[in-house]
Design a protein around this motif. Structure first.
Motif: not given
Length: 99
Positions: A39-62
């Motif tokens: 679970k910790a590794e998954l969180i680290a991967q999300l922070q590296t590969h997904v979070w930048p898209f969220i921060e830029r507003g390219e991916v938003k929660p529904q």
């Protein structure tokens, strides 16, 4: 769509045809069988590969619906019903800075 975990179990009446018509992809995983290290590794991967898209507003929660905090019981009722797709958000009135 990337889905991590589910709350109410299987969706017996799920119609995937609209998703197929648009050639969309749905991938998912449950976390219950994962070790804390996985679970910790998954969180680290999300922070590296997904979070930048969220921060830029390219991916938003529904967001399905918002509720004032004093209507939290109604939000829980809707959550328990399983009639929503997306997030339920509780909102608060900002505290006045005048003291």
């Amino acid at each position: 769509m990337v889905q991590i975990g589910i709350i109410a179990g299987a969706a017996p009446n799920l119609d995937l045809f609209p998703m197929l018509q648009k050639r969309l992809t749905h991938i998912g995983s449950t976390l219950r069988s994962r070790t804390p290290q996985e679970k910790a590794e998954l969180i680290a991967q999300l922070q590296t590969h997904v979070w930048p898209f969220i921060e830029r507003g390219e991916v938003k929660p529904q967001v399905y619906q918002t509720f004032p905090l004093d209507e939290a019981a109604a939000a829980h009722h809707l959550l328990d019903s399983g009639r929503h797709i997306g997030k339920l958000v509780l909102t608060m009135v900002p505290l006045s800075s005048d003291k």
